[in-house]
Design a protein around this motif. Structure first.
Motif, PDB file in Angstrom:
ATOM      1  N   THR A 108     -32.035 -33.821  16.176  1.00 11.36           N
ATOM      2  CA  THR A 108     -33.108 -33.842  15.203  1.00 11.36           C
ATOM      3  C   THR A 108     -33.526 -35.253  14.854  1.00 11.36           C
ATOM      4  O   THR A 108     -34.472 -35.441  14.109  1.00 11.36           O
ATOM      5  CB  THR A 108     -32.698 -33.113  13.901  1.00 11.36           C
ATOM      6  OG1 THR A 108     -31.539 -33.742  13.373  1.00 11.36           O
ATOM      7  CG2 THR A 108     -32.463 -31.644  14.134  1.00 11.36           C
ATOM      8  N   GLU A 165     -42.742 -34.167   5.558  1.00 12.99           N
ATOM      9  CA  GLU A 165     -42.494 -33.727   6.921  1.00 12.99           C
ATOM     10  C   GLU A 165     -42.165 -34.941   7.780  1.00 12.99           C
ATOM     11  O   GLU A 165     -42.561 -36.055   7.481  1.00 12.99           O
ATOM     12  CB  GLU A 165     -43.723 -33.006   7.490  1.00 12.99           C
ATOM     13  CG  GLU A 165     -43.934 -31.638   6.899  1.00 12.99           C
ATOM     14  CD  GLU A 165     -42.743 -30.716   7.077  1.00 12.99           C
ATOM     15  OE1 GLU A 165     -42.178 -30.652   8.171  1.00 12.99           O
ATOM     16  OE2 GLU A 165     -42.380 -30.070   6.100  1.00 12.99           O
ATOM     17  N   PHE A 166     -41.438 -34.715   8.858  1.00 17.11           N
ATOM     18  CA  PHE A 166     -41.022 -35.799   9.732  1.00 17.11           C
ATOM     19  C   PHE A 166     -42.214 -36.515  10.348  1.00 17.11           C
ATOM     20  O   PHE A 166     -43.126 -35.910  10.868  1.00 17.11           O
ATOM     21  CB  PHE A 166     -40.117 -35.282  10.853  1.00 17.11           C
ATOM     22  CG  PHE A 166     -39.934 -36.294  11.929  1.00 17.11           C
ATOM     23  CD1 PHE A 166     -40.557 -36.134  13.131  1.00 17.11           C
ATOM     24  CD2 PHE A 166     -39.186 -37.421  11.712  1.00 17.11           C
ATOM     25  CE1 PHE A 166     -40.423 -37.094  14.127  1.00 17.11           C
ATOM     26  CE2 PHE A 166     -39.047 -38.371  12.687  1.00 17.11           C
ATOM     27  CZ  PHE A 166     -39.663 -38.202  13.894  1.00 17.11           C
ATOM     28  N   SER A 219     -34.257 -27.880  10.603  1.00 17.68           N
ATOM     29  CA  SER A 219     -34.698 -29.115   9.966  1.00 17.68           C
ATOM     30  C   SER A 219     -33.650 -29.591   8.968  1.00 17.68           C
ATOM     31  O   SER A 219     -32.921 -28.807   8.379  1.00 17.68           O
ATOM     32  CB  SER A 219     -36.045 -28.926   9.275  1.00 17.68           C
ATOM     33  OG  SER A 219     -35.936 -28.037   8.198  1.00 17.68           O
ATOM     34  N   ASP A 223     -38.674 -24.730  10.101  1.00 16.19           N
ATOM     35  CA  ASP A 223     -37.652 -24.651  11.138  1.00 16.19           C
ATOM     36  C   ASP A 223     -36.271 -24.609  10.493  1.00 16.19           C
ATOM     37  O   ASP A 223     -35.933 -25.447   9.665  1.00 16.19           O
ATOM     38  CB  ASP A 223     -37.763 -25.881  12.049  1.00 16.19           C
ATOM     39  CG  ASP A 223     -36.800 -25.868  13.207  1.00 16.19           C
ATOM     40  OD1 ASP A 223     -35.994 -24.927  13.315  1.00 16.19           O
ATOM     41  OD2 ASP A 223     -36.876 -26.811  14.007  1.00 16.19           O
ATOM     42  N   THR A 227     -37.941 -35.175   5.415  1.00  9.79           N
ATOM     43  CA  THR A 227     -37.467 -34.085   6.261  1.00  9.79           C
ATOM     44  C   THR A 227     -37.705 -34.392   7.729  1.00  9.79           C
ATOM     45  O   THR A 227     -38.790 -34.814   8.108  1.00  9.79           O
ATOM     46  CB  THR A 227     -38.187 -32.763   5.900  1.00  9.79           C
ATOM     47  OG1 THR A 227     -37.938 -32.474   4.527  1.00  9.79           O
ATOM     48  CG2 THR A 227     -37.704 -31.622   6.758  1.00  9.79           C
ATOM     49  N   GLY A 261     -37.970 -32.657  11.265  1.00  4.93           N
ATOM     50  CA  GLY A 261     -38.227 -31.325  11.796  1.00  4.93           C
ATOM     51  C   GLY A 261     -39.208 -30.601  10.910  1.00  4.93           C
ATOM     52  O   GLY A 261     -39.594 -31.055   9.846  1.00  4.93           O
ATOM     53  N   SER A 262     -39.629 -29.466  11.356  1.00 11.72           N
ATOM     54  CA  SER A 262     -40.576 -28.650  10.619  1.00 11.72           C
ATOM     55  C   SER A 262     -39.910 -28.063   9.394  1.00 11.72           C
ATOM     56  O   SER A 262     -38.774 -27.603   9.449  1.00 11.72           O
ATOM     57  CB  SER A 262     -41.093 -27.524  11.517  1.00 11.72           C
ATOM     58  OG  SER A 262     -41.808 -26.584  10.759  1.00 11.72           O
TER      59      SER A 262
END
Length: 80
Positions: free
Chosen positions: A76, A4-5, A43, A40, A34, A36-37
């Motif tokens: 993003t 995740e970000f 992402s 999402d 990644t 974003g979620s």
């Protein structure tokens, strides 16, 4: 599972690359980070974003991060 970000992870992933590095090679290496979620629809992976950047070669981690900040679709992109 993609990471995740987290800006610290982005920096760490970018710092772990060997420089100079071709854009295409950097994109492959960064495909699991990644932005974003993961849930999402907007992402994207850092590798996808890097693959769309203008530079053909990155000479340093700063070059990747600078281009990430000026990337045209930076809605993003993280704030470095």
């Amino acid at each position: 599972m993609a990471d995740e970000f987290d800006m610290d992870r982005v920096r760490s992933a970018v710092n772990d690359l060997s420089y100079p590095i071709m854009r295409t090679d950097a994109a492959v290496e960064l495909h699991s980070v990644t932005l974003g979620s993961g849930e999402d629809d907007n992402s994207q992976t850092l590798g996808t974003i890097v693959s769309e950047m203008d530079a053909d070669v990155f000479d340093s981690p700063e070059a990747v991060l600078d281009e990430l900040q000026s990337w045209p679709h930076n809605d993003t992109a993280p704030d470095a």
